[in-house]
Scaffold this motif. Structure first.
Motif, PDB file in Angstrom:
ATOM      1  N   VAL A  70      13.175   0.559  -1.631  1.00  0.00           N
ATOM      2  CA  VAL A  70      12.165   1.568  -1.301  1.00  0.00           C
ATOM      3  C   VAL A  70      11.813   1.351   0.175  1.00  0.00           C
ATOM      4  O   VAL A  70      11.179   0.347   0.526  1.00  0.00           O
ATOM      5  CB  VAL A  70      10.913   1.414  -2.188  1.00  0.00           C
ATOM      6  CG1 VAL A  70       9.867   2.462  -1.823  1.00  0.00           C
ATOM      7  CG2 VAL A  70      11.287   1.486  -3.663  1.00  0.00           C
ATOM      8  N   PRO A  71      12.244   2.247   1.066  1.00  0.00           N
ATOM      9  CA  PRO A  71      12.053   2.021   2.502  1.00  0.00           C
ATOM     10  C   PRO A  71      10.613   1.713   2.913  1.00  0.00           C
ATOM     11  O   PRO A  71      10.387   0.845   3.756  1.00  0.00           O
ATOM     12  CB  PRO A  71      12.549   3.322   3.141  1.00  0.00           C
ATOM     13  CG  PRO A  71      13.537   3.859   2.169  1.00  0.00           C
ATOM     14  CD  PRO A  71      12.988   3.496   0.811  1.00  0.00           C
ATOM     15  N   ALA A  72       9.641   2.398   2.335  1.00  0.00           N
ATOM     16  CA  ALA A  72       8.245   2.173   2.720  1.00  0.00           C
ATOM     17  C   ALA A  72       7.791   0.754   2.384  1.00  0.00           C
ATOM     18  O   ALA A  72       6.987   0.168   3.108  1.00  0.00           O
ATOM     19  CB  ALA A  72       7.339   3.194   2.036  1.00  0.00           C
ATOM     20  N   ILE A  73       8.314   0.204   1.319  1.00  0.00           N
ATOM     21  CA  ILE A  73       7.961  -1.167   0.932  1.00  0.00           C
ATOM     22  C   ILE A  73       8.686  -2.161   1.820  1.00  0.00           C
ATOM     23  O   ILE A  73       8.095  -3.131   2.296  1.00  0.00           O
ATOM     24  CB  ILE A  73       8.257  -1.395  -0.563  1.00  0.00           C
ATOM     25  CG1 ILE A  73       7.259  -0.580  -1.386  1.00  0.00           C
ATOM     26  CG2 ILE A  73       8.196  -2.887  -0.913  1.00  0.00           C
ATOM     27  CD1 ILE A  73       7.477  -0.606  -2.858  1.00  0.00           C
ATOM     28  N   LYS A 115       9.623  -1.748   4.814  1.00  0.00           N
ATOM     29  CA  LYS A 115       8.977  -1.716   6.134  1.00  0.00           C
ATOM     30  C   LYS A 115       7.693  -2.533   6.148  1.00  0.00           C
ATOM     31  O   LYS A 115       7.407  -3.250   7.119  1.00  0.00           O
ATOM     32  CB  LYS A 115       8.685  -0.273   6.560  1.00  0.00           C
ATOM     33  CG  LYS A 115       9.912   0.485   6.990  1.00  0.00           C
ATOM     34  CD  LYS A 115       9.573   1.917   7.349  1.00  0.00           C
ATOM     35  CE  LYS A 115      10.840   2.706   7.615  1.00  0.00           C
ATOM     36  NZ  LYS A 115      10.583   4.117   7.881  1.00  0.00           N
ATOM     37  N   GLN A 116       6.897  -2.438   5.078  1.00  0.00           N
ATOM     38  CA  GLN A 116       5.657  -3.207   5.016  1.00  0.00           C
ATOM     39  C   GLN A 116       5.941  -4.708   5.017  1.00  0.00           C
ATOM     40  O   GLN A 116       5.258  -5.478   5.693  1.00  0.00           O
ATOM     41  CB  GLN A 116       4.854  -2.847   3.765  1.00  0.00           C
ATOM     42  CG  GLN A 116       4.211  -1.489   3.838  1.00  0.00           C
ATOM     43  CD  GLN A 116       3.440  -1.164   2.579  1.00  0.00           C
ATOM     44  OE1 GLN A 116       2.558  -1.918   2.185  1.00  0.00           O
ATOM     45  NE2 GLN A 116       3.768  -0.042   1.957  1.00  0.00           N
ATOM     46  N   LYS A 171       0.833  -1.207   0.000  1.00  0.00           N
ATOM     47  CA  LYS A 171       0.000   0.000   0.000  1.00  0.00           C
ATOM     48  C   LYS A 171       0.868   1.257   0.000  1.00  0.00           C
ATOM     49  O   LYS A 171       1.996   1.247   0.480  1.00  0.00           O
ATOM     50  CB  LYS A 171      -0.906  -0.014   1.214  1.00  0.00           C
ATOM     51  CG  LYS A 171      -1.844  -1.226   1.226  1.00  0.00           C
ATOM     52  CD  LYS A 171      -2.870  -1.118   2.310  1.00  0.00           C
ATOM     53  CE  LYS A 171      -3.786  -2.310   2.414  1.00  0.00           C
ATOM     54  NZ  LYS A 171      -4.145  -3.031   1.243  1.00  0.00           N
ATOM     55  N   HIS A 172       0.287   2.331  -0.514  1.00  0.00           N
ATOM     56  CA  HIS A 172       0.967   3.625  -0.486  1.00  0.00           C
ATOM     57  C   HIS A 172       1.066   4.061   0.972  1.00  0.00           C
ATOM     58  O   HIS A 172       0.062   4.017   1.707  1.00  0.00           O
ATOM     59  CB  HIS A 172       0.184   4.650  -1.311  1.00  0.00           C
ATOM     60  CG  HIS A 172       0.930   5.912  -1.536  1.00  0.00           C
ATOM     61  ND1 HIS A 172       1.085   6.862  -0.544  1.00  0.00           N
ATOM     62  CD2 HIS A 172       1.590   6.367  -2.622  1.00  0.00           C
ATOM     63  CE1 HIS A 172       1.801   7.856  -1.020  1.00  0.00           C
ATOM     64  NE2 HIS A 172       2.122   7.585  -2.282  1.00  0.00           N
ATOM     65  N   PRO A 173       2.236   4.466   1.430  1.00  0.00           N
ATOM     66  CA  PRO A 173       2.393   4.798   2.856  1.00  0.00           C
ATOM     67  C   PRO A 173       1.563   5.986   3.321  1.00  0.00           C
ATOM     68  O   PRO A 173       1.187   6.054   4.491  1.00  0.00           O
ATOM     69  CB  PRO A 173       3.888   5.076   3.004  1.00  0.00           C
ATOM     70  CG  PRO A 173       4.370   5.365   1.631  1.00  0.00           C
ATOM     71  CD  PRO A 173       3.478   4.610   0.687  1.00  0.00           C
ATOM     72  N   ALA A 174       1.261   6.921   2.432  1.00  0.00           N
ATOM     73  CA  ALA A 174       0.506   8.108   2.838  1.00  0.00           C
ATOM     74  C   ALA A 174      -0.999   7.905   2.754  1.00  0.00           C
ATOM     75  O   ALA A 174      -1.736   8.386   3.607  1.00  0.00           O
ATOM     76  CB  ALA A 174       0.901   9.308   1.977  1.00  0.00           C
TER      77      ALA A 174
END
Length: 128
Positions: A104-107, A109-110, A16-19
Motif C-alpha cells: 500500500v503506497p501510502a503506508i 511512504k509513512q 494514518k489515513h493519507p487524506a
C-alpha cells in the motif's frame, strides 16, 4: 557520555489515513536503518548487485529492494479496531504480511518517512 554506547532505540509509528490524517488502527514498531538487521539486508542487496554486474538493475528490482529494507525495519505491529490485513484482524508480523502492508503506497511512504527521521530513534535515550 561514552560515545560507544550511543545506540538508536526503536520508534513507534501510528499509521494514518493519507487524506484525513485519522489513525488507521495500526501501530508499527520500527528499528533504525542503521540497525544490524537492516544493514544485513542492505549488504545482501549490494552483494547481489555486485555479483550480477552492470546494467542488471531494473525499476522493479529497485522497488523490491526498497520493500526489503522497509520490511527489515519493521519489528512488530499492533492492529486494533476495524483495522485488518486482507480480512485478518490480528495478522502475524511475518515477511509475507510485511510485504502485503508495504504494497500500500501510502503506508510504505509513512514508514519510509519515519525511518528518515534519524533523531527520533534517539529521543528517549537523550533524556536518560
Amino acid at each position: 557520555m561514552d560515545l560507544l554506547t550511543l545506540q538508536p532505540n526503536t520508534l513507534t509509528v501510528d499509521l494514518k489515513h493519507p487524506a484525513t490524517g485519522e489513525p488507521l488502527g495500526v501501530t508499527v514498531e520500527l528499528r533504525s536503518l542503521e540497525s544490524d538487521e537492516v544493514k544485513a539486508v542492505e549488504r545482501g542487496i549490494k552483494n547481489r548487485a555486485l555479483k550480477s554486474g552492470r546494467n542488471a538493475v531494473s525499476a522493479e528490482k529497485i522497488d523490491d529492494n526498497t520493500t526489503a529494507l522497509l520490511s527489515a525495519a519493521i519489528v512488530s505491529w499492533t492492529f486494533s479496531g476495524d483495522a485488518n490485513l486482507g480480512g485478518d484482524k490480528k495478522p502475524a508480523c511475518t515477511d509475507a504480511n510485511k510485504r502485503k502492508l508495504l504494497a500500500v503506497p501510502a503506508i510504505a511512504k509513512q514508514i519510509d518517512l519515519a525511518l528518515g527521521d534519524e533523531a527520533a530513534f534517539f529521543v528517549s535515550s537523550a533524556s536518560a
